[in-house]
Write a protein that holds these residues in place. Sequence first.
Motif, PDB file in Angstrom:
ATOM      1  N   LYS A 158      22.596  -0.194  48.286  1.00 52.55           N
ATOM      2  CA  LYS A 158      21.387  -1.032  48.400  1.00 52.55           C
ATOM      3  C   LYS A 158      21.659  -2.481  48.817  1.00 52.55           C
ATOM      4  O   LYS A 158      21.258  -3.437  48.148  1.00 52.55           O
ATOM      5  CB  LYS A 158      20.562  -0.978  47.113  1.00 52.55           C
ATOM      6  N   TRP A 159      22.360  -2.613  49.925  1.00 52.35           N
ATOM      7  CA  TRP A 159      22.441  -3.902  50.605  1.00 52.35           C
ATOM      8  C   TRP A 159      22.210  -3.614  52.090  1.00 52.35           C
ATOM      9  O   TRP A 159      21.964  -2.455  52.447  1.00 52.35           O
ATOM     10  CB  TRP A 159      23.785  -4.616  50.364  1.00 52.35           C
ATOM     11  N   ALA A 160      22.284  -4.623  52.923  1.00 49.62           N
ATOM     12  CA  ALA A 160      22.050  -4.395  54.360  1.00 49.62           C
ATOM     13  C   ALA A 160      22.966  -5.281  55.191  1.00 49.62           C
ATOM     14  O   ALA A 160      23.580  -6.214  54.676  1.00 49.62           O
ATOM     15  CB  ALA A 160      20.588  -4.696  54.703  1.00 49.62           C
ATOM     16  N   LEU A 161      23.046  -4.961  56.463  1.00 47.74           N
ATOM     17  CA  LEU A 161      23.746  -5.835  57.407  1.00 47.74           C
ATOM     18  C   LEU A 161      22.698  -6.657  58.141  1.00 47.74           C
ATOM     19  O   LEU A 161      21.695  -6.100  58.592  1.00 47.74           O
ATOM     20  CB  LEU A 161      24.519  -5.002  58.430  1.00 47.74           C
ATOM     21  N   ALA A 162      22.925  -7.969  58.225  1.00 45.27           N
ATOM     22  CA  ALA A 162      22.094  -8.764  59.130  1.00 45.27           C
ATOM     23  C   ALA A 162      22.679  -8.544  60.519  1.00 45.27           C
ATOM     24  O   ALA A 162      23.895  -8.538  60.674  1.00 45.27           O
ATOM     25  CB  ALA A 162      22.162 -10.239  58.745  1.00 45.27           C
ATOM     26  N   GLN A 163      21.823  -8.334  61.501  1.00 48.30           N
ATOM     27  CA  GLN A 163      22.332  -8.297  62.886  1.00 48.30           C
ATOM     28  C   GLN A 163      22.096  -9.682  63.482  1.00 48.30           C
ATOM     29  O   GLN A 163      20.959 -10.109  63.670  1.00 48.30           O
ATOM     30  CB  GLN A 163      21.607  -7.263  63.726  1.00 48.30           C
TER      31      GLN A 163
END
Length: 301
Positions: free
Chosen positions: A29-34
Motif C-alpha cells: 500500500k504505497w505508490a510510485l510517483a512518476q
Amino acid sequence: RYCNFVSRIFRVMKGKSLKDYFGKARKEKWALAQFNVSCAEQLQGVVEAGAETKSPLLIGTSEGDANFFTPSLAVDLVAFWRKETGLPIFLNFDHGKSFEVLERAAKAGYDALHFDGSKLPLEENINIAKRIVVLARKHRISVVEGEFSEVPGGHSDLHDEVAPVLTGQDYTDPQEALDFVKKSGVDSLAIMVGTLHGIFKTTQPLNIQRLQEISERGIEFLVLHGGSGTPGQELRAAIQKGVVKINVSTDLRVAFTNTLKETLRENPAEIAPYNLLPKSVAAVKQVALTWIAVVGSASKI
Ligand code: 13P
C-alpha cells in the motif's frame, strides 16, 4: 539499439522490473510517483531526492518532453543515474498517442509504455493497445499502461480558472475498465476519478467510492494522472484502494522554471548555466522529496 536491448535484458536479469515494484507497492500500500521531466537538470533534482530517501524512481517523458530530450538521450541519462546511484530507476513514455511513437520509444530502450488511446473509438484503442503489448513483450518491457477515459484539464500547466465540475459520466466506469484490460491485455490502467492535468484555482475531492468499485473488479495496477494540485490526503486514500502510480509534471515544471526566473531576475549579469541552474535543481529536488513522502516510496528499493 542493440546495446539498449542488451542492457535492458541485463537489468531484468539483475534486478526487479517495474512490474515487480508495482506488485510490491500494491501489496504494501504505497505508490510510485512518476516524475515527468524534459531536461537533464530536472532529472538530476529528482534523482537527488531518490538517492536521499532510497526511493525507487519512475521517470516519465511526455511526447513534448521526449522530443526535446530525444528519447535515446533520456534512456542514456537514466542509465547513467542508475549506474551512478545504484537505485532502481525506470523510464516510462507518457501519453504516447500512436503505435509508431511507442515503437520508437521501445527501440530506444524505455522500460514502460503508456498508450493513450482515449480520443480514439474504443475498438481502435483496444486493437492498438493489443499490438503495443506484443511489441512490449518483444522488447522485454514489463509495463504497458492503457487509457480509455480521458483525464480532463488539458496540459500540465497553471490554469487560470477553477477546476471543471465533474459529473458521473466523467469518471471511469468499473465494468468498462475491466473489459478494456481483459481485451487489450494492458498491465496497468489510467483511470479518471477526479484528478486533473495541471493546477487549477480550486481543488476537489476524489471519487474514492468509484475508485473502490474499479479496484473491486480485480484490475491489478491502477494509475492516476494529474497528481499536481491534488491534496495529499486524497492521494493517500487512493493508494489505500490500490493505486500504484501517480503522475506528476506541473509541480516539477513550476519548481524548475519559477526558480530559474527568480535566479535570472536576481543575477541579471550572470551567464554561466552552472551558476544559474543549481537553484532550480534544488527546487525540483524539494518537490520530489515532498512527493516521495506523499506516496510513501522512501526506503522501498
Ligand atoms: P500534473 O501535471 O497535473 O501533475 O499531471 C501530470 C500527468 O498526469 C502526466 O501524465
